[in-house]
Design a protein around this motif. Structure first.
Motif, mmCIF file in Angstrom:
data_model
loop_
_atom_site.group_PDB
_atom_site.id
_atom_site.type_symbol
_atom_site.label_atom_id
_atom_site.label_comp_id
_atom_site.label_asym_id
_atom_site.label_seq_id
_atom_site.Cartn_x
_atom_site.Cartn_y
_atom_site.Cartn_z
ATOM 1 N N SER A 1 -0.152 13.048 2.331
ATOM 2 C CA SER A 1 0.322 12.921 3.688
ATOM 3 C C SER A 1 1.087 11.598 3.863
ATOM 4 O O SER A 1 1.139 10.961 2.970
ATOM 5 C CB SER A 1 -0.781 13.038 4.518
ATOM 6 N N TYR A 2 1.850 11.713 4.951
ATOM 7 C CA TYR A 2 2.825 10.753 5.038
ATOM 8 C C TYR A 2 2.419 9.704 6.359
ATOM 9 O O TYR A 2 1.755 10.205 7.211
ATOM 10 C CB TYR A 2 3.991 10.918 5.112
ATOM 11 N N GLN A 3 2.549 8.394 6.133
ATOM 12 C CA GLN A 3 2.259 7.468 7.145
ATOM 13 C C GLN A 3 3.139 7.873 8.371
ATOM 14 O O GLN A 3 2.595 7.941 9.409
ATOM 15 C CB GLN A 3 2.671 6.208 6.913
ATOM 16 N N LYS A 4 4.193 8.034 8.183
ATOM 17 C CA LYS A 4 5.191 8.434 9.363
ATOM 18 C C LYS A 4 5.099 10.080 9.295
ATOM 19 O O LYS A 4 5.502 10.727 8.265
ATOM 20 C CB LYS A 4 6.650 7.888 9.237
ATOM 21 N N LEU B 1 -7.229 7.028 -0.010
ATOM 22 C CA LEU B 1 -7.170 6.728 1.260
ATOM 23 C C LEU B 1 -6.523 5.313 1.680
ATOM 24 O O LEU B 1 -7.039 4.463 1.391
ATOM 25 C CB LEU B 1 -8.525 7.110 2.063
ATOM 26 N N VAL B 2 -5.356 5.414 2.058
ATOM 27 C CA VAL B 2 -4.669 4.153 2.707
ATOM 28 C C VAL B 2 -4.797 3.893 4.067
ATOM 29 O O VAL B 2 -4.519 4.998 4.828
ATOM 30 C CB VAL B 2 -3.316 3.998 2.163
ATOM 31 N N ASP C 1 -1.842 8.611 3.389
ATOM 32 C CA ASP C 1 -1.184 7.289 3.857
ATOM 33 C C ASP C 1 -1.465 7.066 5.375
ATOM 34 O O ASP C 1 -0.660 7.700 6.226
ATOM 35 C CB ASP C 1 -0.024 7.240 3.423
ATOM 36 N N GLU C 2 -2.366 6.425 5.625
ATOM 37 C CA GLU C 2 -2.823 6.104 7.046
ATOM 38 C C GLU C 2 -3.049 7.473 8.023
ATOM 39 O O GLU C 2 -1.990 7.435 8.954
ATOM 40 C CB GLU C 2 -1.717 5.128 7.707
ATOM 41 N N PRO C 3 -3.958 8.140 7.478
ATOM 42 C CA PRO C 3 -3.784 9.593 8.379
ATOM 43 C C PRO C 3 -4.408 9.295 9.719
ATOM 44 O O PRO C 3 -4.184 10.204 10.462
ATOM 45 C CB PRO C 3 -5.031 10.174 7.535
ATOM 46 N N LYS D 1 0.833 -1.220 0.027
ATOM 47 C CA LYS D 1 0.109 -0.065 -0.135
ATOM 48 C C LYS D 1 0.799 1.051 -0.156
ATOM 49 O O LYS D 1 0.755 2.014 -0.803
ATOM 50 C CB LYS D 1 -1.004 -0.230 1.239
ATOM 51 N N SER D 2 1.808 1.405 0.856
ATOM 52 C CA SER D 2 2.557 2.479 1.059
ATOM 53 C C SER D 2 3.323 2.616 -0.265
ATOM 54 O O SER D 2 3.464 3.755 -0.675
ATOM 55 C CB SER D 2 3.634 2.469 2.218
ATOM 56 N N THR D 3 3.900 1.601 -0.879
ATOM 57 C CA THR D 3 4.694 1.687 -2.052
ATOM 58 C C THR D 3 3.819 2.348 -3.228
ATOM 59 O O THR D 3 4.363 2.956 -4.041
ATOM 60 C CB THR D 3 5.203 0.125 -2.628
#
Lengths: 327, 251
Positions: free
Chosen positions: B85-88, B202-203, B173-175, B44-46
Motif C-alpha cells: 500500500s502507498y503512503q499517499k 509496517l512503516v 507504508d504509513e497506513p 523509510k519510504s525509500t
C-alpha cells in the motif's frame, strides 16, 4: 450503455441500412464516408479514450492500408477482396507492432511527439519515394471483387452494396469494441489510463497491454483505410499525413473520448459541418474551427457527454462505466 | 522464529550524493509484523520502494521466499506474493470500490489478454475482490466511487486492493497517515486479523499502533538502521531515545 442508448444505436443502424431505398446516391455515399471515418475514429478512441494514449500518427495505418490495396490491384482490373483486405489489415497491424514497440514506452506529450514523428516518416516515405506514385499517389480503377468460393456475394461497384458492406464492417467493429470495453483487457486499459503506476504495482505488465491496444487500433485503422481507398479510388500521401491524424483526433474529441459511440458521432458531425458550412462560404474551416473550440471549452466530454448531462447515470450503472472527471 | 519470507541484506540506494538507504538489513517471517520507524527523511519510504521494486537498489539484495528478487520490477514481485500500500493514497479514483478491488484481483488471472468475455463474469476474481471488501469492512461501500469516499475509507481501499492480489507479504507504508483515532483503531484491528496469514512490513509514525502491533521493531535514521529487535528492548536503546523517541518519552 443504458438500454435506451442501445435502442438509439440500433435505430440509427436500421436507418443507415435502409438508406439506399429512400436516399439519393449522394446521400448514401456521404453516409458511407461518415461510417468509414466513424470506424477510423473508433479505432483511435481505443488508444485515446481507453488507454489514455494520445496519438498524432494514427493516419499512418489508415493510409498504408489504402496503399496496400492500390499496389496489390491489377492495373485496370478488380483485385480479390478478401486476400487484399487481409494483406492491408495485416500490413497495418505489423507496422503498428513495429512502431508501437518503440512508442508505447513513452507517455503523455512524448508519446504524442513519437507518434507524430513516425507518421511524418511514413508521409515522406510515400511522398518522396517513387514506388507508389510519389506526391500524386495511386489510383484504383476497379473496386475489389467480393467473391467467396467463386460466388459473387456483392458488387462493390454499386454504391448501395458498398454502403451495406461498410455498414456491416462498422457495426461489427462497434460490437467488438463494446465487448472489449467490458473485457478484462478493456478494464486493464481503463486502469492504465487512470493510474498506470498502480497497475504495474498490481502486477500488470502495462507495456504489453498498451502494445496490443496499439496493434489492434492500427489494424482497425487499416480496415478503415482499405474501405476509404475502395470508396474514393485514390490513395495519396495526404491520407497518412499529420493533417489526417489531427482530423481524426478532433473527431474523437468532438464526439467524446472514451465513449463507445462518441467517435462515430464526432465523425458524423465533422463531415456534416464541412458539408453545411461549405454551402455558405469558401472559408468554411473558420466556422468549423469555432464549433470545435466551443465543444472543447464547454463540453469536455464531447457531444456524447451532452447525453450524460441530460440523464446522469445512476450510481449502480456507474460501476460499469465510470469515466474520469473525478481524477 | 520461523524462516524469513522476505529479507533484505545490506540494502542501499543513493540519489546522487545522498544515501537515502544505506546498508539496511531486515527480515520478516510469516505471522510477524516488522515495524519500521524513524524521523522524517530517515529513508523509510525509500526502503519500502526498494522492497516493492518501485526503485532499483544501488547495492545489497532482496530475497523473497529464498529467491533473489533485487533486479525484478514491481509487477514480477507482485506475482511472487508481494503486495503493497502507498503512503499517499494511490488508487483508481474514478472507479467504484468494488472495481478497484476487482481490478487488483484480476491481476491474478493467468492473463488479462481476454478480449470478449465480460470481466465481471470471472467468478474467482469476483470472490477475491469480495473477500478483500469483507476483510476491510468496505462491503457496504462497494458501489461507491472512490473519489467520493472519506480519506479514512480511501486508506481502507488502499489496503483492500493489496489484499485482493492475495499476497503473502504486505508492505504497508504509513497506513494510518492522516487518520483519526477511531479509524486508526479500526486499521490496527484489521492488521491484527491479517497477521496470522501474512508477513507484514509496517512503516508507521503512530507509536501507539507500532507498539500495539510490532513483533520486531527497526529504527532508522539518516538511511541507516540504528536499532532492531523486540520493541521493548529497542525502546530502551539509548541511541533510539536520543535520535527519535526523545528523552522525555519514557511514559
Amino acid at each position: 450503455m443504458t438500454r435506451l442508448q442501445w435502442a438509439a444505436v440500433a435505430a440509427g443502424l436500421a436507418l443507415l441500412a435502409a438508406m439506399p431505398w429512400f436516399a439519393d446516391k449522394f446521400a448514401v455515399q456521404f453516409a458511407s464516408k461518415v461510417l468509414i471515418f466513424a470506424l477510423f475514429a473508433s479505432s483511435l478512441n481505443l488508444l485515446v479514450g481507453q488507454a489514455g494514449l494520445v496519438s498524432l500518427g494514427h493516419a499512418g495505418f489508415f493510409g498504408v492500408a489504402g496503399y496496400v490495396l492500390a499496389l496489390a490491384s491489377p492495373e485496370y482490373d478488380a483485385a480479390p477482396l478478401w486476400s487484399t483486405l487481409a494483406m492491408a489489415v495485416g500490413v497495418a497491424a505489423l507496422l503498428a507492432l513495429a512502431i508501437g514497440a518503440l512508442v508505447v514506452r513513452t507517455r503523455g506529450v512524448y508519446f504524442l511527439m513519437a507518434t507524430l514523428a513516425f507518421g511524418q516518416m511514413l508521409f515522406h516515405l510515400f511522398h518522396d519515394g517513387d514506388f507508389a506514385g510519389g506526391s500524386d499517389g495511386l489510383q484504383i480503377f476497379a473496386r475489389p471483387a467480393g467473391t467467396l468460393f467463386g460466388v459473387a456475394l456483392f458488387d462493390l461497384e454499386q454504391y448501395r452494396h458498398f454502403h451495406w458492406v461498410v455498414l456491416a464492417a462498422c457495426a461489427l467493429v462497434l460490437v467488438f469494441l463494446a465487448r472489449l470495453r467490458a473485457s478484462p483487457f478493456g478494464r486493464v486499459l481503463d486502469g492504465i489510463r487512470v493510474n498506470e503506476h498502480r497497475m504495474r504495482a498490481l502486477g500488470f505488465a502495462t507495456v504489453r497491454y498498451k502494445l496490443v491496444a496499439f496493434v489492434l487500433a492500427g489494424a482497425l485503422a487499416g480496415l478503415a483505410g482499405y474501405l476509404s481507398a475502395c470508396q474514393f479510388g485514390v490513395v495519396n500521401p495526404e491520407s497518412l499525413g499529420w493533417h489526417q491524424s489531427g482530423a481524426v483526433l478532433l473527431m474523437v474529441i468532438l464526439g467524446g473520448m472514451g465513449s463507445l459511440t462518441g467517435p462515430a458521432l464526432g465523425a458524423a458531425v465533422w463531415w456534416g459541418m464541412e458539408l453545411f458550412f461549405q454551402g455558405f462560404t469558401r472559408h468554411w474551416q473558420l466556422p468549423m474551427g469555432a464549433v470545435i473550440v466551443a465543444v472543447a471549452l464547454f463540453l469536455p466530454d464531447g457531444l456524447a457527454g451532452l447525453w450524460r448531462r441530460v440523464r446522469p447515470p445512476r450510481a449502480v450503472a456507474a460501476e460499469a462505466s465510470v469515466r474520469e472527471g473525478a481524477a | 522464529m520461523s524462516a524469513a519470507v522476505l529479507a533484505a541484506d545490506n540494502l542501499a540506494r543513493r540519489f546522487g550524493g545522498l544515501a537515502a538507504v544505506d546498508g539496511v538489513s531486515l527480515a520478516v517471517a510469516m505471522g510477524e509484523v516488522h515495524a519500521v520507524i524513524g524521523p522524517n527523511g530517515a529513508g523509510k519510504s525509500t526502503l519500502v520502494n526498494l522492497l516493492s521494486g518501485d526503485l532499483a537498489p544501488s547495492g545489497g539484495c532482496i530475497v523473497l521466499d529464498g529467491r533473489d528478487v533485487s533486479r525484478l520490477g514491481p509487477a514480477r514481485r507482485s506475482h511472487l506474493g508481494l503486495g503493497r500500500s502507498y503512503q499517499k493514497t494511490n488508487v483508481f479514483l474514478p472507479f467504484t470500490v468494488f472495481e478497484n478491488c476487482r481490478l487488483a484481483a484480476q491481476s491474478r488471472l493467468a492473463t488479462s489478454m481476454r478480449f470478449l468475455r465480460p470481466a465481471s463474469s470471472f467468478a474467482q476474481v469476483n470472490e477475491a475482490a469480495g473477500r478483500a471488501l469483507e476483510a476491510t469492512g468496505l462491503e457496504p461501500r462497494r458501489h461507491a466511487v472512490v473519489a467520493t469516499l472519506s480519506h479514512g475509507e480511501q486508506r481502507h481501499v488502499e489496503i483492500a486492493m493489496a489484499l485482493a492480489t492475495r499476497p503473502r507479504v504486505l508492505l504497508l507504508d504509513e497506513p494510518l497517515a492522516g487518520m483519526g483515532a477511531e479509524e486508526s483503531a479500526g486499521i490496527v484491528a484489521l492488521l491484527r486479523r491479517l497477521r496470522p496469514d501474512h508477513a507484514i512490513v509496517l512503516v508507521e509514525h503512530d507509536m501507539d499502533a507500532v507498539f500495539a502491533l510490532a513483533d520486531t521493531l527497526t529504527v532508522m535514521a539518516n538511511g541507516r538502521v540504528i536499532a532492531s529487535g523486540p520493541p521493548a528492548t529497542v525502546r530502551e536503546h539509548p541511541e533510539v531515545r536520543r535520535a527519535y523517541l526523545g528523552d522525555e518519552s519514557h511514559a
